[in-house]
Each structure stands twice: as structure tokens, then as C-alpha cells.
Write an enzyme that holds these catalytic residues in place. Structure first.
Site, PDB file in Angstrom:
ATOM      1  N   ILE A   7      -1.816   4.626  16.104  1.00 47.36           N
ATOM      2  CA  ILE A   7      -2.646   4.082  15.022  1.00 47.36           C
ATOM      3  C   ILE A   7      -1.736   3.370  14.027  1.00 47.36           C
ATOM      4  CG2 ILE A   7      -4.316   4.583  13.192  1.00 47.36           C
ATOM      5  CD1 ILE A   7      -5.051   7.161  14.616  1.00 47.36           C
ATOM      6  N   THR A   8      -1.939   2.069  13.843  1.00 46.75           N
ATOM      7  CA  THR A   8      -1.129   1.363  12.847  1.00 46.75           C
ATOM      8  C   THR A   8      -1.701   1.634  11.452  1.00 46.75           C
ATOM      9  OG1 THR A   8      -2.411  -0.712  12.861  1.00 46.75           O
ATOM     10  CG2 THR A   8      -0.671  -0.487  14.532  1.00 46.75           C
ATOM     11  N   GLY A   9      -0.817   1.709  10.475  1.00 51.74           N
ATOM     12  CA  GLY A   9      -1.277   1.952   9.102  1.00 51.74           C
ATOM     13  C   GLY A   9      -1.958   3.296   8.954  1.00 51.74           C
ATOM     14  N   ALA A  10      -1.369   4.323   9.556  1.00 48.44           N
ATOM     15  CA  ALA A  10      -1.990   5.658   9.492  1.00 48.44           C
ATOM     16  C   ALA A  10      -1.509   6.437   8.274  1.00 48.44           C
ATOM     17  CB  ALA A  10      -1.691   6.434  10.776  1.00 48.44           C
ATOM     18  N   SER A  12      -2.461   5.936   5.179  1.00 45.19           N
ATOM     19  CA  SER A  12      -3.482   6.120   4.136  1.00 45.19           C
ATOM     20  C   SER A  12      -4.857   5.727   4.662  1.00 45.19           C
ATOM     21  CB  SER A  12      -3.124   5.320   2.874  1.00 45.19           C
ATOM     22  OG  SER A  12      -3.505   3.971   2.994  1.00 45.19           O
ATOM     23  N   GLY A  13      -5.874   5.950   3.822  1.00 45.12           N
ATOM     24  CA  GLY A  13      -7.222   5.463   4.082  1.00 45.12           C
ATOM     25  C   GLY A  13      -7.788   5.806   5.452  1.00 45.12           C
ATOM     26  N   TYR A 190      -7.918 -12.689   3.679  1.00 42.22           N
ATOM     27  CA  TYR A 190      -8.240 -11.373   4.259  1.00 42.22           C
ATOM     28  C   TYR A 190      -9.459 -11.473   5.173  1.00 42.22           C
ATOM     29  CZ  TYR A 190     -10.184  -6.664   4.600  1.00 42.22           C
ATOM     30  OH  TYR A 190     -10.721  -5.494   5.085  1.00 42.22           O
TER      31      TYR A 190
HETATM   32  P1  NDP Z   1      -5.420   1.240   3.100  1.00 42.47           P
HETATM   33  O1  NDP Z   1      -4.765   0.281   2.175  1.00 42.47           O
HETATM   34  O2  NDP Z   1      -5.709   2.622   2.618  1.00 42.47           O
HETATM   35  O3  NDP Z   1      -4.621   1.348   4.454  1.00 42.47           O
HETATM   36  C1  NDP Z   1      -3.955   0.241   4.998  1.00 42.47           C
HETATM   37  C2  NDP Z   1      -2.795   0.720   5.822  1.00 42.47           C
HETATM   38  O4  NDP Z   1      -2.109  -0.424   6.345  1.00 42.47           O
HETATM   39  C3  NDP Z   1      -1.760   1.506   5.012  1.00 42.47           C
HETATM   40  O5  NDP Z   1      -1.343   2.584   5.799  1.00 42.47           O
HETATM   41  C4  NDP Z   1      -0.642   0.500   4.822  1.00 42.47           C
HETATM   42  O6  NDP Z   1       0.643   1.092   4.720  1.00 42.47           O
HETATM   43  C5  NDP Z   1      -0.755  -0.241   6.145  1.00 42.47           C
HETATM   44  N1  NDP Z   1       0.003  -1.499   6.119  1.00 42.47           N
HETATM   45  C6  NDP Z   1      -0.120  -2.531   5.251  1.00 42.47           C
HETATM   46  N2  NDP Z   1       0.792  -3.482   5.533  1.00 42.47           N
HETATM   47  C7  NDP Z   1       1.496  -3.047   6.602  1.00 42.47           C
HETATM   48  C8  NDP Z   1       2.585  -3.575   7.341  1.00 42.47           C
HETATM   49  N3  NDP Z   1       3.150  -4.742   7.018  1.00 42.47           N
HETATM   50  N4  NDP Z   1       3.062  -2.857   8.379  1.00 42.47           N
HETATM   51  C9  NDP Z   1       2.534  -1.664   8.693  1.00 42.47           C
HETATM   52  N5  NDP Z   1       1.507  -1.110   8.022  1.00 42.47           N
HETATM   53  C10 NDP Z   1       1.001  -1.790   6.982  1.00 42.47           C
HETATM   54  O7  NDP Z   1      -6.788   0.502   3.516  1.00 42.47           O
HETATM   55  P2  NDP Z   1      -8.001   0.954   4.489  1.00 42.47           P
HETATM   56  O8  NDP Z   1      -7.768   2.277   5.055  1.00 42.47           O
HETATM   57  O9  NDP Z   1      -9.239   0.678   3.745  1.00 42.47           O
HETATM   58  O10 NDP Z   1      -7.893  -0.160   5.613  1.00 42.47           O
HETATM   59  C11 NDP Z   1      -7.754   0.149   6.990  1.00 42.47           C
HETATM   60  C12 NDP Z   1      -8.547  -0.833   7.821  1.00 42.47           C
HETATM   61  O11 NDP Z   1      -9.928  -0.719   7.522  1.00 42.47           O
HETATM   62  C13 NDP Z   1      -8.190  -2.301   7.585  1.00 42.47           C
HETATM   63  O12 NDP Z   1      -8.137  -2.955   8.840  1.00 42.47           O
HETATM   64  C14 NDP Z   1      -9.351  -2.827   6.778  1.00 42.47           C
HETATM   65  O13 NDP Z   1      -9.544  -4.204   6.977  1.00 42.47           O
HETATM   66  C15 NDP Z   1     -10.471  -2.009   7.367  1.00 42.47           C
HETATM   67  N6  NDP Z   1     -11.679  -1.927   6.571  1.00 42.47           N
HETATM   68  C16 NDP Z   1     -11.685  -1.279   5.356  1.00 42.47           C
HETATM   69  C17 NDP Z   1     -12.856  -1.206   4.634  1.00 42.47           C
HETATM   70  C18 NDP Z   1     -12.919  -0.551   3.306  1.00 42.47           C
HETATM   71  O14 NDP Z   1     -13.969  -0.558   2.710  1.00 42.47           O
HETATM   72  N7  NDP Z   1     -11.837   0.064   2.815  1.00 42.47           N
HETATM   73  C19 NDP Z   1     -14.101  -1.776   5.154  1.00 42.47           C
HETATM   74  C20 NDP Z   1     -13.979  -2.408   6.438  1.00 42.47           C
HETATM   75  C21 NDP Z   1     -12.815  -2.455   7.113  1.00 42.47           C
HETATM   76  P3  NDP Z   1       1.184   1.746   3.320  1.00 42.47           P
HETATM   77  O15 NDP Z   1       0.559   3.100   3.232  1.00 42.47           O
HETATM   78  O16 NDP Z   1       2.659   1.791   3.543  1.00 42.47           O
HETATM   79  O17 NDP Z   1       0.760   0.838   2.219  1.00 42.47           O
END
Ligand code: NDP
Length: 315
Positions: A7-10, A12-13, A190
Site C-alpha cells: 500500500i503506497t502512502g500507508a 496516514s489517512g 489534483y
Molecule cells: P493523506 O494525506 O492522509 O495520505 C496521503 C498519503 O500519501 C500519506 O501517507 C503521504 O505520506 C503519502 N504521500 C504523499 N506524497 C508521497 C510521495 N511523494 N511518496 C510516497 N508517499 C507519498 O490523504 P488521504 O488518506 O485522504 O488520501 C489517500 C488517497 O485517497 C488519495 O489517493 C486520495 O486522492 C484519495 N481520496 C481521498 C479522499 C478524501 O476525502 N480524503 C476522497 C477520495 C479519494 P506522508 O504521511 O509522508 O505525508
């Protein structure tokens, strides 16, 4: 054996909540592919993910070198790959000026789309050779890229145009920094990146589903108004957005619920159909949702694939 899911970006969120939901089943080992190793370790610990259920591996999607290194490291680990989840994203709604990836691409498209495009392409063979009953490649989409919805019609709307800016390298002058060749707009970049994610999933399906048996899917998990995604928004927005989504649009979902939804797309035996963009109704039941005209444009998907191949050095 346990399934292995990247899972990429795991850290947070949605990504973290999904890692937690999968780890809690005891059936998955989660490879948390994150740019900040310590943050990811701490996040896993505070979410209560058991040590035996996860591994953190460094991945910075805003650098194609880092993507290649991650893939090398993963292959060297000797682990099979059963599911890949492209989840990480950056969102810069208030940025006045573009910023750029290590390779000089506008940051949102470079990270959310191009980084994931290269990652998925390089890991496709690993997925193909997995003996897991259902192997999947999931690219997280969003309602905001779908102009057939109310949310997708809030300006600035997604629009890839004829991809002239992308063909120009998404770099340098203002006129080639956006995919459609328009002036820089962080919110639009975005949304455009999310359209790219949904088009890429479908193009993967058309090119590789029959041959590989891999399920390709995308989803809109609901509005998770509390995640770090909105970190760069103005404070008043961050204060009002969650209650607005909760009580007015009623599109709000908690991080925990969104994680359960994505975990279904990862592992639920009933969600094996390929080429689908999943959404959930008010009672939290999944259904196959309709994409906007642009996000399901076959010709655009093919063109996007070809231009992306050139930019990441695959063509
Ligand atoms: P978060 O900001 O909580 O999570 C984003 C994650 O991406 C973080 O872990 C962050 O890392 C990571 N990240 C950012 N840049 C990089 C990079 N260059 N390399 C590796 N990792 C990176 O946002 P969400 O959880 O909300 O977003 C997750 C997905 O959900 C996204 O694809 C978003 O488009 C989608 N989404 C979100 C919605 C919402 O309402 N929130 C609605 C619909 C879709 P770090 O922790 O280091 O910052």
C-alpha cells in the site's frame, strides 16, 4: 499463506486505515510503501498494527529513481506480490506556484499519476506470477475527477484536454505545467491526476486482464474529510469541511470506514470483477459506479498511457 499487499502512502489517512483493516484479519502482510520511514513506523504502532503483520519500505513517488529502487528492494525481499494498492497522493489547493518532482514534473501529476504508473508497470510481472487466488491492482480514484457528479462540477473542473502540456513534459514554463497546457492550478492538477488514475486502471484492464488474470479496480471511498490530504488548505476550510460533509452533503465517511471499504476491494472474494470503479451507497453497500465521459474515454486512456510511458522512460 498470508496475502502480501503493498500500500503506497500507508503512513496516514485512507492508506493507514486500510493497512489496519487488513492486518486485523490476520490474513494479510502489509508492505507500507512510504516516503517517511519513521512516520510510517510510528503510525503503524499507534494504529495498533501487530509487528508481524507489516513491513515498512521506503518509497518516494515524486522520484522515478526512488520508485525503481523500491521495486528492486521489493524483488530482492523474495516476497510474492498478491495485491498492489496505489493510494498515496498530494493535494495543493492553495499553491500559487507549481512545485516539481525530482524529474521535473509538476508535483501532483508527477506523484499521484506518473510515480504510480511506473510502479505498477514495474510490478506487473510480480503480480502476474503470484499464485494467490485473486491478485489485484487497485488505483484509488475520486469523485472530484468525475464531472458527471455534483462534487466533480465544483470549479476548477478536471480536464486533460488534448494532453499537450503532458506531451510537453509537465515542466518549465507555465504553459506546459498542466496536462491540458493551461495555467497552473493546484486544485485542478489534483483532479486531473485522479482522472489519470481512473483512466490508467481501465487501460491496464484492457491491456492485461485477459492475459494475466489480474483484477484491476479503482474506487471512491467516500469523503474522508479528516485526513492529511487537506493539510495545505486554509484553516477555516479545514474547520468547516468535515461538518459540511457530515451534515450537508452527507458524503462523509470516517477514516476507519473508508479503510474497511478499500480493504474489501483488496480482499473480498465477491469483488473480483476487473475494470470496475467501486463506490458505496448510504448503507455502506458496494456498487459499480459510472465514470464521467472523460474518465472513461478509451482514446484518451490510450494516449495517456503512451505519453506516460515516454515521460517515465518506458518507451
Ligand atoms: P493523506 O494525506 O492522509 O495520505 C496521503 C498519503 O500519501 C500519506 O501517507 C503521504 O505520506 C503519502 N504521500 C504523499 N506524497 C508521497 C510521495 N511523494 N511518496 C510516497 N508517499 C507519498 O490523504 P488521504 O488518506 O485522504 O488520501 C489517500 C488517497 O485517497 C488519495 O489517493 C486520495 O486522492 C484519495 N481520496 C481521498 C479522499 C478524501 O476525502 N480524503 C476522497 C477520495 C479519494 P506522508 O504521511 O509522508 O505525508
Amino acid at each position: 499463506r498470508k496475502g502480501n499487499v503493498i500500500i503506497t502512502g500507508a503512513s496516514s489517512g485512507l492508506g493507514l486505515a486500510t493497512a489496519k483493516a487488513l492486518a486485523d484479519t490476520g490474513k494479510w502482510h502489509v508492505i507500507m510503501a512510504c516516503r517517511d520511514f519513521l512516520k510510517a513506523q510510528r503510525a503503524a504502532k499507534s494504529a495498533g498494527i501487530g509487528k508481524e503483520n507489516f513491513t515498512v519500505m521506503h518509497l518516494d513517488l515524486s522520484s522515478l529513481d526512488s520508485v525503481r529502487q523500491f521495486v528492486d528492494n521489493f524483488k530482492r525481499s523474495g516476497k510474492p506480490l498478491d495485491v498492489l494498492v496505489c493510494n498515496a497522493a498530494v493535494y495543493q489547493p492553495t499553491a500559487k506556484e507549481p512545485s516539481f518532482t525530482a524529474d521535473g514534473f509538476e508535483l501532483s501529476i508527477g506523484t499521484n499519476h506518473l510515480g504510480h504508473f511506473l510502479l505498477s508497470r514495474l510490478l506487473l510481472d510480480d503480480l502476474k506470477s503470484s499464485d494467490y487466488p485473486s491478485k489485484r491492482l487497485i488505483i484509488v480514484g475520486s469523485i472530484t475527477g468525475n464531472t458527471n457528479t455534483l462534487a466533480g462540477n465544483v470549479p476548477p473542473k478536471a480536464n486533460l484536454g488534448d494532453l499537450r502540456g503532458m506531451a510537453g513534459g509537465l515542466s518549465g514554463t507555465n504553459s506546459s505545467v498542466m496536462i491540458d497546457g493551461g495555467e497552473f492550478d493546484g486544485a485542478k492538477a489534483y483532479k486531473d491526476s485522479k482522472v489519470c488514475n481512473m483512466l490508467t486502471m481501465q487501460e491496464f484492464h484492457r491491456r492485461y486482464h485477459e492475459e494475466t488474470g489480474i483484477t484491476f479496480a479503482s474506487l471512491y471511498p467516500g469523503c474522508i474529510a479528516t485526513t492529511g490530504l487537506f493539510r495545505e488548505h486554509i484553516p477555516l476550510f479545514r474547520l468547516l469541511f468535515p461538518p459540511f460533509q457530515k451534515y450537508i452533503t452527507k458524503g462523509y465517511v470516517s477514516e476507519e470506514e473508508s479503510g474497511k471499504r478499500l480493504a474489501q476491494v483488496v480482499g473480498e472474494p465477491s469483488l473480483t470483477k476487473s475494470g470496475v470503479y467501486w463506490s458505496w451507497n448510504k448503507t455502506s453497500a458496494s456498487f459499480e459506479n459510472q465514470l464521467s465521459e472523460e474518465a472513461s474515454d478509451v482514446e484518451k486512456a490510450r494516449k495517456l498511457w503512451e505519453v506516460s510511458e515516454k515521460l517515465v522512460g518506458l518507451a
